[in-house]
Design a protein around this motif. Sequence first.
Motif, mmCIF file in Angstrom:
data_model
loop_
_atom_site.group_PDB
_atom_site.id
_atom_site.type_symbol
_atom_site.label_atom_id
_atom_site.label_comp_id
_atom_site.label_asym_id
_atom_site.label_seq_id
_atom_site.Cartn_x
_atom_site.Cartn_y
_atom_site.Cartn_z
ATOM 1 N N ILE A 15 71.307 36.177 44.869
ATOM 2 C CA ILE A 15 70.746 37.387 45.484
ATOM 3 C C ILE A 15 69.774 38.065 44.524
ATOM 4 O O ILE A 15 68.668 38.474 44.906
ATOM 5 C CB ILE A 15 71.876 38.351 45.884
ATOM 6 C CG1 ILE A 15 72.743 37.731 46.979
ATOM 7 C CG2 ILE A 15 71.309 39.692 46.345
ATOM 8 C CD1 ILE A 15 73.969 38.546 47.322
ATOM 9 N N VAL A 16 70.172 38.190 43.250
ATOM 10 C CA VAL A 16 69.349 38.901 42.273
ATOM 11 C C VAL A 16 68.033 38.174 42.024
ATOM 12 O O VAL A 16 66.963 38.795 41.931
ATOM 13 C CB VAL A 16 70.135 39.073 40.952
ATOM 14 C CG1 VAL A 16 69.230 39.636 39.860
ATOM 15 C CG2 VAL A 16 71.322 39.997 41.161
ATOM 16 N N LYS A 37 62.662 34.361 43.032
ATOM 17 C CA LYS A 37 62.218 33.293 42.145
ATOM 18 C C LYS A 37 62.667 31.922 42.638
ATOM 19 O O LYS A 37 61.987 30.914 42.386
ATOM 20 C CB LYS A 37 62.802 33.537 40.744
ATOM 21 C CG LYS A 37 62.243 32.631 39.665
ATOM 22 C CD LYS A 37 60.814 32.993 39.328
ATOM 23 C CE LYS A 37 60.295 32.186 38.134
ATOM 24 N NZ LYS A 37 58.901 32.520 37.813
ATOM 25 N N ILE A 38 63.805 31.872 43.350
ATOM 26 C CA ILE A 38 64.399 30.593 43.735
ATOM 27 C C ILE A 38 63.996 30.179 45.148
ATOM 28 O O ILE A 38 63.608 29.024 45.397
ATOM 29 C CB ILE A 38 65.931 30.672 43.622
ATOM 30 C CG1 ILE A 38 66.342 30.920 42.168
ATOM 31 C CG2 ILE A 38 66.580 29.408 44.156
ATOM 32 C CD1 ILE A 38 67.817 31.152 41.987
ATOM 33 N N PRO A 63 56.584 36.873 48.462
ATOM 34 C CA PRO A 63 57.820 36.143 48.130
ATOM 35 C C PRO A 63 59.071 37.009 48.225
ATOM 36 O O PRO A 63 60.118 36.533 48.654
ATOM 37 C CB PRO A 63 57.571 35.671 46.691
ATOM 38 C CG PRO A 63 56.096 35.681 46.523
ATOM 39 C CD PRO A 63 55.608 36.815 47.376
ATOM 40 N N ARG A 64 58.948 38.267 47.831
ATOM 41 C CA ARG A 64 60.138 39.122 47.852
ATOM 42 C C ARG A 64 60.617 39.337 49.276
ATOM 43 O O ARG A 64 61.817 39.291 49.552
ATOM 44 C CB ARG A 64 59.842 40.477 47.194
ATOM 45 C CG ARG A 64 60.993 41.451 47.278
ATOM 46 C CD ARG A 64 60.701 42.735 46.547
ATOM 47 N NE ARG A 64 60.628 42.529 45.103
ATOM 48 C CZ ARG A 64 60.408 43.507 44.224
ATOM 49 N NH1 ARG A 64 60.215 44.734 44.643
ATOM 50 N NH2 ARG A 64 60.365 43.243 42.941
ATOM 51 N N ARG A 65 59.687 39.554 50.193
ATOM 52 C CA ARG A 65 60.070 39.765 51.586
ATOM 53 C C ARG A 65 60.741 38.519 52.157
ATOM 54 O O ARG A 65 61.798 38.592 52.787
ATOM 55 C CB ARG A 65 58.848 40.125 52.414
ATOM 56 C CG ARG A 65 59.142 40.386 53.874
ATOM 57 C CD ARG A 65 57.877 40.504 54.681
ATOM 58 N NE ARG A 65 56.956 41.485 54.120
ATOM 59 C CZ ARG A 65 55.725 41.705 54.575
ATOM 60 N NH1 ARG A 65 55.276 40.989 55.584
ATOM 61 N NH2 ARG A 65 54.964 42.609 54.000
ATOM 62 N N THR A 66 60.142 37.374 51.914
ATOM 63 C CA THR A 66 60.732 36.120 52.401
ATOM 64 C C THR A 66 62.109 35.886 51.792
ATOM 65 O O THR A 66 63.049 35.493 52.481
ATOM 66 C CB THR A 66 59.801 34.947 52.067
ATOM 67 O OG1 THR A 66 58.543 35.146 52.713
ATOM 68 C CG2 THR A 66 60.398 33.629 52.525
ATOM 69 N N ALA A 67 62.221 36.141 50.486
ATOM 70 C CA ALA A 67 63.487 35.908 49.803
ATOM 71 C C ALA A 67 64.581 36.820 50.332
ATOM 72 O O ALA A 67 65.723 36.389 50.559
ATOM 73 C CB ALA A 67 63.308 36.111 48.302
ATOM 74 N N ILE A 99 69.321 34.225 36.991
ATOM 75 C CA ILE A 99 69.547 32.849 36.528
ATOM 76 C C ILE A 99 70.745 32.802 35.584
ATOM 77 O O ILE A 99 71.561 31.860 35.631
ATOM 78 C CB ILE A 99 68.291 32.309 35.831
ATOM 79 C CG1 ILE A 99 67.111 32.279 36.818
ATOM 80 C CG2 ILE A 99 68.559 30.927 35.262
ATOM 81 C CD1 ILE A 99 67.319 31.371 37.993
ATOM 82 N N ALA A 100 70.876 33.811 34.730
ATOM 83 C CA ALA A 100 72.016 33.846 33.804
ATOM 84 C C ALA A 100 73.339 33.946 34.563
ATOM 85 O O ALA A 100 74.333 33.311 34.184
ATOM 86 C CB ALA A 100 71.864 35.028 32.837
ATOM 87 N N LEU A 101 73.358 34.736 35.624
ATOM 88 C CA LEU A 101 74.582 34.847 36.419
ATOM 89 C C LEU A 101 74.939 33.508 37.072
ATOM 90 O O LEU A 101 76.116 33.126 37.122
ATOM 91 C CB LEU A 101 74.406 35.925 37.492
ATOM 92 C CG LEU A 101 74.392 37.380 37.011
ATOM 93 C CD1 LEU A 101 74.065 38.320 38.174
ATOM 94 C CD2 LEU A 101 75.730 37.752 36.404
#
Length: 849
Positions: A468-469, A473-474, A505-509, A429-431
Motif C-alpha cells: 500500500i505504501v 512505485k510497484i 501513477p499515484r492515481r492508478t496505484a 519496500i523495506a516493509l
Amino acid sequence: MIAVALAQIRIHWARFLAIGLGIALAAGFVATTLIINSSLQTSLEGAVGRSFSHADLAVIPEQDVFVGGDSAAPLLSPMSEIDGVRSASLSARTVTTGRSTEFSENSFALSPVPADENLDTFALVSGHRPASTTDLVLDTRTAERLGVDIGDEIRFTVDAVPVESGDDDMPIYRGPSHNSVTFSVVGLAEMGEDPALPGTDRALTTAAGYQEYFAQQGDVVAIQIALSAGADPERVRSELQSVVDSSDLGGSLEVLTVADAVDVKTDRLSGGNAVVTALLLIFAGISVVVAILVVSNTFSVIVAGRRRELALLRCLGASRAQLYASVVAEGLVVGLIGSIVGVLAGIGVSRGLMAAAVRWWPEEFPYDTLTVPASALVAGVAVGALLTILATIRPARSAIAVTALAALQPFDASFAPSTRSRPRHIVGIALIIAGVALIVVSLYAISTTQAWVIGGAVGGGLIVTGLIVSSAKIIPPVVGWIGEVLFSPWGVPGQLATLNTLRNPRRTATTATALIIGVTLVATILVGGMSTKATLSHGLDQRYPVDVSVALSGLVDDEQLEKVREIPGVAHAVSAHRAEAVEEFKGDRPEVFVLDPATATTVLGDSAADLVPGRVVVPEDYPDATVRVKGLNERSVAVHREGLSSLAFFTTPDVGNSLGISATTSAVLIRLDDDVDVGEIDRIRQSVAEALDVPSDDVDGSAVARGAYSELIDVMLAGAVALLFVSVLIALIGVSNTVSLSVIERRRENALMRALGLSIGQLRALLAFEAVLISSVAALIGLALGGALGLVGTRLLTTDYSTDLIVDFSPLSFIGILGVAIVAGILSALAPARRAARLSPVEGLKLDY
C-alpha cells in the motif's frame, strides 16, 4: 467557504455520488454489525428470562463450574424445608441420543419437568405432563420434524450408572458400557428454544426419571425457587445460600434474584455473540480502509480538476486555510449524507437478514427481536464522517500546496515531479522485505512453538502494508507491462489506454490498491481454507489410517457386519480385536488393533505401514523399543517403527493371543469408497451406528473427523468471502469513479482526439480498456499475493498435523474472481463512455480545461 463547498456539491453532485455510495456501504456495514449484535443480545436475554419467568429466586452454578444433576438433587429437600419456600425444582439438561421406529438416531436436549407445576415454562398442546419415570413430553417442532406422536416410543442411550450404593472398591453398575431405556411419548408441548443449545430438539421427563437415567451425564442449569406469599426474598436467599455453603457444593452454587440470574446467564451465553461481532467488525474495518483509499483517490482527482478554480479563489483573497476548510467541508458533508443513507440501509438489511434467518434457519437462528440501539446509529454515522475527513486530508493539502500564479499556468500536474514520495517508497519496500523475512523465519521456527503463527500473520500484514505504501512505485510498472503485452495489440485504443493509466501513477496505484486488498483477502481465505482442509485430511490419514472405527463391548455377528458392508459408500468392513497402549504418546493413549496382515490391507489407508508378525507397528518417531499393551494380560511388546500412525497402533493375532484379548473388546474397522463425498460421511456414520446398534458418538475414525472439520471450514469460507464482497464492491466503485472523473478531466483531450479521427467506438474501447487494465491487474496481483499468503498460513497452522503441505485451490474460483474484475471494469466504463460519446468535438474544444 462553507457556501462554496455546498455549491460545489450541488453543482457537481454526480462527481460525489460514487463517493457517497462507498461511504454508505462502509458505514452501513458497521451499523448492521452493531444492530445484529444488539438484537441477538436482546433476544438471548428474553430467552433466558423466559426460562426463569415463574421463579422467585434461582440457584445457579458459578462461572465455568460443572454441577451434575445427581450432585445437586440432595439439596432440594433442605431447600424446600426453609420457611417461606413453597417449592424447589431442579432445572438441568442432558444431551443424549435416541432412536425410534420413525427415525434412526437423533440428539435431544432432555430436561426434568419442575416438581412444582406452577414453575412450568412450557405449554402443553396435547397429552399430559410426564408421570412415570419413562414418560416423555416432546417439543411440538421436534415431534413434527421426526414424525413422532403420542403413544410412540423412543429408546435413549444412557451411560452405565450405579443402581445402588456399593462400597468404593466394588460399585454396582447397571450395564457394561451403555444401556438403552425406552420412553413413551405422553404429551406434546410448546417449549421454545433452549438459549444454551439453539436448534437442539427438546424433550422433558419426570424428575425421578431424569435422576435415574440422565443426571450423571447432564449439568445443572439452575434450582428454581418458588416463594410462599409474604415471604421475605432476601432472608430466604440468605438461608438458601447457607444450605449450599454447608453442603459438598459449597462455592459451586450461588443464590440470586431472578433478574440477577438472567443477567449472569445472558453474559455467560453471549460470549459467542461477542466473537461473531468482533469478526464482523474486523471485516467492517477492512471495508472502511478500502473506502478511505477510494474516497481519497476520488477527492484527489476532483481537486486536481479544480486546480485553476482554486487558484482563482486564492487570487481573489481566499487564504490557504479557507481553501483547506472548503475541501474538508465538502468531504464532511458528503460523508454525513452517505453515512446517514448507509445507516438507514443497514437497519433495513438487518431486518431482512433476521427475517430470512428466522424463515430459512429457524433452528440455528431462533432470535427474532430486532433492536436498533442509538449507539449503532451514532457509530455508523461517525465512522462514515471520520473516514471521509481522513480521506480528504491529502487532497486538501494538495489544494493549497501550489501558489496561485503557478496554479493558473497551463501545467499538467500529473507530470509534476514527486521527489517527496521517494522516502515513502523506500519505507514501503523495506516493509515488504521485512515481511518476507519474518515469514521465512516463521516457517522455519514454527516447529519449535506455535507462537510463530503470529509472526507469520505479522509478516503478511507487513507485506500488504508495504504494498500500500509503495504502490505508486510497484503497481504502475506492472500495469504498463501488462498493458503493453495484452492491450497494445488492440491498436490505438489499447495503446492510449495503457498510456492514460501511466499518466498519473499515484492515481492508478491507489485505485488498484483498493481492489488488491479485497482480492488478496478473498484469495488468502480461499487458498488457505481449501489447502488447510486438504492438508489436515492428509495428516489425519497419516496419524489414523482408519476411515471409520467402532469400538464394541462384545463380538459383532456376521449379520451386523453384512449390514455395514451394504451401506452405500462402504468399500470394506472387517471385525478386529483391540487392546490399549498403557502409556500415552503425544498426549493420547492409542488404541491397539489386532489384525491379520491380509485383512489389514483391505481396510487400512495407503499411508498405513505393513504389519509385522510378533511386533506392534508404531510411528517412526516412537521413542522406545517396546510398547506396553494391556489386554487380559499386560506386557511389553517389541515395536516396528514405520509410518506416522500415532492415534492407532496395529499388531498381528500372535501378539493378541499372547496378551489374551477379551472377546468383549472388539471393533469394526471400515474403509470408505475413494469417491465418497464429505457431505455423505455423516449419513454413513448414522447408518453404521444403526447397523451396529450403538450411539453415533461411538463411530469414530479419520473420515468422521474429516467430515466434521470440512463442514466447519466450508461454512467459514462462505461467510468470510461473502463479507469481503463488500470491500471488493467498494473497490470496484473506486475503479468506476476513477474512469468517470478521468473522462470529465480529459474532455478537451478526448474532443481533440475525436477531431483527429478517433471514432466513437474507439473512444469507448479506450475507456473500457483503461478500466479493465486497472481492475484486471489489481485482481491478478491480489490473487498471486493472496494465494501465497494462504499457503503460508496453511503451513504454519498445520505443521503439527501433517508432514506435507497439500496445495489445493479452486481454479474456477480464481477465474471467476478475474472474470468479475474484468466485467466490472467494462461495466464501470459504460456510463463514462456514453458521456464522452455525447460530447461533440467542436463543443469539447471550446472548453477551457
